[in-house]
Design a protein around this motif. Structure first.
Motif, short mmCIF file in Angstrom:
data_model
loop_
_atom_site.label_atom_id
_atom_site.label_comp_id
_atom_site.label_asym_id
_atom_site.label_seq_id
_atom_site.Cartn_x
_atom_site.Cartn_y
_atom_site.Cartn_z
N GLN A 135 57.38 91.94 84.14
CA GLN A 135 57.73 91.85 82.72
C GLN A 135 56.86 90.78 82.06
OE1 GLN A 135 61.95 91.37 82.16
NE2 GLN A 135 62.44 93.18 83.38
N THR B 290 55.18 96.24 86.01
CA THR B 290 55.77 96.10 84.68
C THR B 290 55.00 95.07 83.85
OG1 THR B 290 57.90 96.51 85.76
CG2 THR B 290 57.96 95.88 83.46
N HIS C 274 59.04 99.63 84.72
CA HIS C 274 60.47 99.92 84.58
C HIS C 274 61.02 99.23 83.34
CE1 HIS C 274 61.37 101.14 89.02
NE2 HIS C 274 60.28 101.71 88.55
N ASP C 275 61.62 100.03 82.47
CA ASP C 275 62.35 99.52 81.30
C ASP C 275 61.52 98.53 80.49
OD1 ASP C 275 64.62 101.02 82.02
OD2 ASP C 275 65.21 99.47 83.45
N PHE C 276 60.30 98.90 80.18
CA PHE C 276 59.41 98.05 79.42
C PHE C 276 58.51 98.95 78.58
CE2 PHE C 276 56.91 93.89 79.43
CZ PHE C 276 58.00 93.14 79.02
N THR D 193 53.61 101.84 78.50
CA THR D 193 53.30 102.36 79.82
C THR D 193 51.82 102.76 79.89
OG1 THR D 193 55.53 103.26 79.93
CG2 THR D 193 53.93 104.08 81.53
N TYR E 70 57.13 105.22 87.12
CA TYR E 70 57.48 104.90 85.74
C TYR E 70 58.93 105.29 85.48
CZ TYR E 70 52.48 104.41 84.63
OH TYR E 70 51.17 104.01 84.59
N HIS E 71 59.66 104.36 84.87
CA HIS E 71 61.02 104.65 84.41
C HIS E 71 61.21 103.92 83.08
CE1 HIS E 71 65.22 105.82 84.60
NE2 HIS E 71 65.55 104.57 84.31
N CYS E 72 60.72 104.55 82.01
CA CYS E 72 60.73 103.94 80.69
C CYS E 72 61.13 104.98 79.65
CB CYS E 72 59.37 103.35 80.35
SG CYS E 72 58.63 102.36 81.65
N ASP F 65 62.54 104.78 76.82
CA ASP F 65 62.28 104.40 75.43
C ASP F 65 60.80 104.46 75.06
OD1 ASP F 65 64.97 103.95 75.13
OD2 ASP F 65 64.84 101.81 75.60
N ASP F 66 59.94 104.65 76.05
CA ASP F 66 58.51 104.63 75.79
C ASP F 66 57.87 106.01 75.98
OD1 ASP F 66 56.27 103.01 75.07
OD2 ASP F 66 55.55 103.13 77.13
N GLU G 252 63.10 114.47 80.26
CA GLU G 252 63.37 113.52 79.19
C GLU G 252 63.50 114.31 77.88
OE1 GLU G 252 64.36 110.83 76.82
OE2 GLU G 252 64.13 110.28 78.96
#
Length: 668
Positions: free
Chosen positions: A385, A407, A435-437, A440, A456-458, A460-461, A506
């Motif tokens: 992060q 991340t 992840h969650d950032f 990407t 990848y697990h985003c 919102d992106d 998604e």
């Protein structure tokens, strides 16, 4: 009187032997018992187990054999050698030793050793008959090297690595091992020598410790043993050995040894592995970002800064191999960011090989110039992060082979591909996790990369405009976990051998199409598809499956009838497929017929033994005519609940399937 024993491996090759002259005993039986007791004690000290002892004295070996087979037998306690047998039995239970009586003629080697020791009046010695010390404690064995000191004294490696590679040792066990061997050599009358082309040796011993990283040996004269009882058992070790030991323990504890004496300050400079973590010293601060809700963030404290500064200062400019830094950096504190940059520059300037940087900085963080121009760095981890400022154009990491990006937001979205990867001319392995950032990375390109892991697990992106590109002409292994996208602009994976896909759905992506991705991996030999991937490929490979001309191994999971239809299509498009691994038979009803195929090995995972699964398994196996091996792996839950029969015969009868005679059936 003389005694002797000889140890051989399964091939009959002699490994070592012991012999010596002893004081007269009351009878030959007592001498034989003493020889056996010494051999048992020595092999236990050397770490051997599951050894079979053979001897020609029927009374002793038949008695020990009966006790091993039938348990404790009180009759032997009345023998005049009872005390010897008691010691032997006690140790044999701990080390799984066995005993067999053999004829006198078959025992000529030990008999000859005993006679030589008696005639020459030799002290009791253990002799290695080759240059390799085969101490069966761990599979990893080091080759014994022979060295001569300044006085031309022959020497041997008395320390076998009792716990595998030095890098895997815990410090406590390492010290215990050294102390045990030292006490063993000093406090027992046993001397060591090695036979062969080199001069025989007994008396003074060198301890040689092998460094598995550099391939060098560190020698230590056993003359120092004379003073061992007058001081602690650690101080006599060479500084290089002590430095290696300190490298294996947490850095905070290693630094504390510098308080013991001035000598230990010098020793700490030899520590080549540092792990610095601020988790034990965090300070909570309130985020004052204008326009945002205030919340608490954690940053490293002044005490942590002082600790790191002093640790690096103690080491001066000595070389370092591994450096790990985990810290929380204030978004607005430029002083903290400058400290982190200074620490990184320090270890890079000392030629660090492996660098693990996990910094949490919600603000923009710039990597120090020394880092992006390191000539020695082989493995680099960046995270977590972290918002990186723009990378300089002069990034040059000529030795970097492994890179892990965890991340990270790049100031310029093209910096990963066009600057960082472009500056790594020998890069072979890359992992990019996000992840969650936000932000990407969507393009990965490298002419040298061989292994790639993308996770990848985003949510919102991701949207309908999201895309992904892989330009990796030499890639042989791909692990890709992401949601299905609408576009895959460039997929250059001509050398790919193995691929693992885990594609999800998604809702923000309105029109998914994975056709270009699947076409890009068509040259693979091994393909692993998760149940979610199977569903995505069946539904959104809009232009059909390509021909998999090289596919030999397929691992497949399905949640519904659509997945089994995809399997039928894959079998049709994969004419060379030989091995099929099915992760679960859930949802298979037999309505979907499989085309003719050449599958010879079928592996079923997660079998629970329910009535439905029995029907599914029976029907599914019937779809394959060329099978040579069927293996069914039972799920752990099924084993616990006792829902299935464990034996091959019972499961075959339950299925009612008659497989070809050449086909093997296994239940694991």
């Amino acid at each position: 009187m003389g005694i002797g024993w000889s140890l051989h491996n399964r091939d009959g090759t002699q490994i070592l032997h012991g012999s010596g002259a002893i004081h007269p005993t009351q009878s030959p039986t007592e001498a034989e018992a003493e020889a056996l007791r010494l051999a048992v004690l020595d092999l236990r000290r050397l770490g051997y187990s599951h050894v079979t002892f053979c001897g020609d004295l029927k009374l002793i070996y038949d008695t020990l054999q009966r006790c091993a087979l039938r348990g404790n037998n009180a009759s032997w306690k009345y023998l005049h050698i009872a005390t010897y047998l008691a010691d032997v039995l006690k140790i044999s239970k701990l080390c799984s030793f066995n005993f067999i009586h053999i004829s006198r003629d078959a025992n000529d080697i030990a008999d000859r050793l005993a006679k030589q020791a008696r005639c020459n009046g030799l002290d009791y010695v253990i002799c290695w008959t080759s240059s390799s010390l085969v101490l069966n404690v761990k599979q990893r064995n080091y080759v014994t090297d022979i060295y001569n000191d300044v006085n031309n004294i022959s020497s041997i490696n008395a320390f076998q690595d009792l716990a595998g590679s030095l890098d895997e040792l815990k410090t406590t066990s390492f010290i215990v091992v050294l102390t045990f061997w030292v006490c063993f050599l000093i406090k027992t009358p046993i001397k060591f020598r090695i036979e062969g082309t080199t001069p025989s040796f007994s008396g003074s011993v060198f301890a040689l410790l092998h460094d598995s990283v550099s391939g060098t040996f560190i020698s230590m004269d056993a003359k120092m043993f004379d003073t061992i009882c007058s001081r602690d058992a650690i101080s006599w070790l060479p500084d290089e050995v002590l430095g290696k030991i300190l490298s294996l323990i947490p850095t905070k504890q290693a630094v504390s040894t510098s308080l013991l004496a001035k000598k230990w300050r010098t020793i700490f400079r030899l520590v080549d592995h540092l792990e610095l973590d601020d988790s034990f010293s965090l300070q909570a601060v309130k985020d004052q970002t204008p326009g945002l809700r205030k919340h608490v963030r954690f940053v490293f404290t002044e005490d942590f800064k002082i600790f790191v500064d002093r640790t690096l200062a103690l080491q001066c400019d000595y070389p370092i191999k591994n450096f790990s830094l985990k810290c929380h950096v204030s978004k607005y504190d430029e002083r903290q960011k400058a400290c982190v940059g200074r620490w990184i520059s320090n270890v890079v300037g000392r030629g660090v090989f492996e660098l693990d940087l996990r910094m949490k900085d919600p603000g923009i963080h710039f990597l120090p110039p020394h880092l992006v121009a390191s000539k020695t760095l082989v493995k680099l981890t960046l995270g977590t992060q972290l918002c990186l400022g723009q990378l300089p154009s002069y990034v040059s990491l000529p030795s970097l082979k492994s890179l892990f990006i965890d991340t990270i937001v790049f100031y310029d979205i093209e910096d990963l591909c066009c600057v960082l990867l472009a500056g790594c001319p020998v890069l072979e392995e890359l992992s990019v996790h996000h992840h969650d950032f936000i932000a990407t990375p969507h393009t990965i390109s490298s002419p040298t990369l061989k292994r790639l892991s993308v996770d990848y697990h985003c949510p919102d992106d991701v949207d309908s405009a999201s895309h992904m590109s892989f330009d990796l002409p030499k890639l042989v292994y791909l692990e890709y976990s992401h949601c299905a996208l609408g576009e895959y602009w460039q997929i250059n994976l001509e050398s790919l051998v193995e691929a693992k896909l885990d594609l999800g759905l998604e809702r923000k992506v309105l029109r998914m199409d994975v056709t270009d991705l699947i076409i890009g991996i068509r040259n693979v030999q091994s393909l692993h598809l998760s149940p979610d991937s199977v569903h995505v490929i069946y539904s959104y490979c809009r232009h059909g499956l390509p021909v998999f001309k090289n596919l030999v191994n397929l691992s497949f999971g399905s949640k519904n009838k659509r997945g089994w239809r995809l399997l039928a299509n894959l079998l049709k498009q994969s004419t060379k497929l030989e091995t099929l691994i099915v992760k679960d038979l859930n949802g298979y009803t037999g309505d979907v017929s499989m085309p003719l195929n050449k599958v010879t090995s079928l592996h079923i995972l997660g079998y629970r033994g329910t009535a439905d699964e029995v029907k599914q398994l029976k029907s599914f196996i019937g779809e394959f005519e060329c099978l040579e091996l069927v293996q069914v792996d039972v799920a752990e839950a099924a084993e616990d609940n006792g829902k299935i029969l464990q034996s091959k015969r019972d499961l075959m009868m339950l299925l009612g399937v008659s497989l070809p005679s050449k086909c093997q059936f296994k239940v694991t």
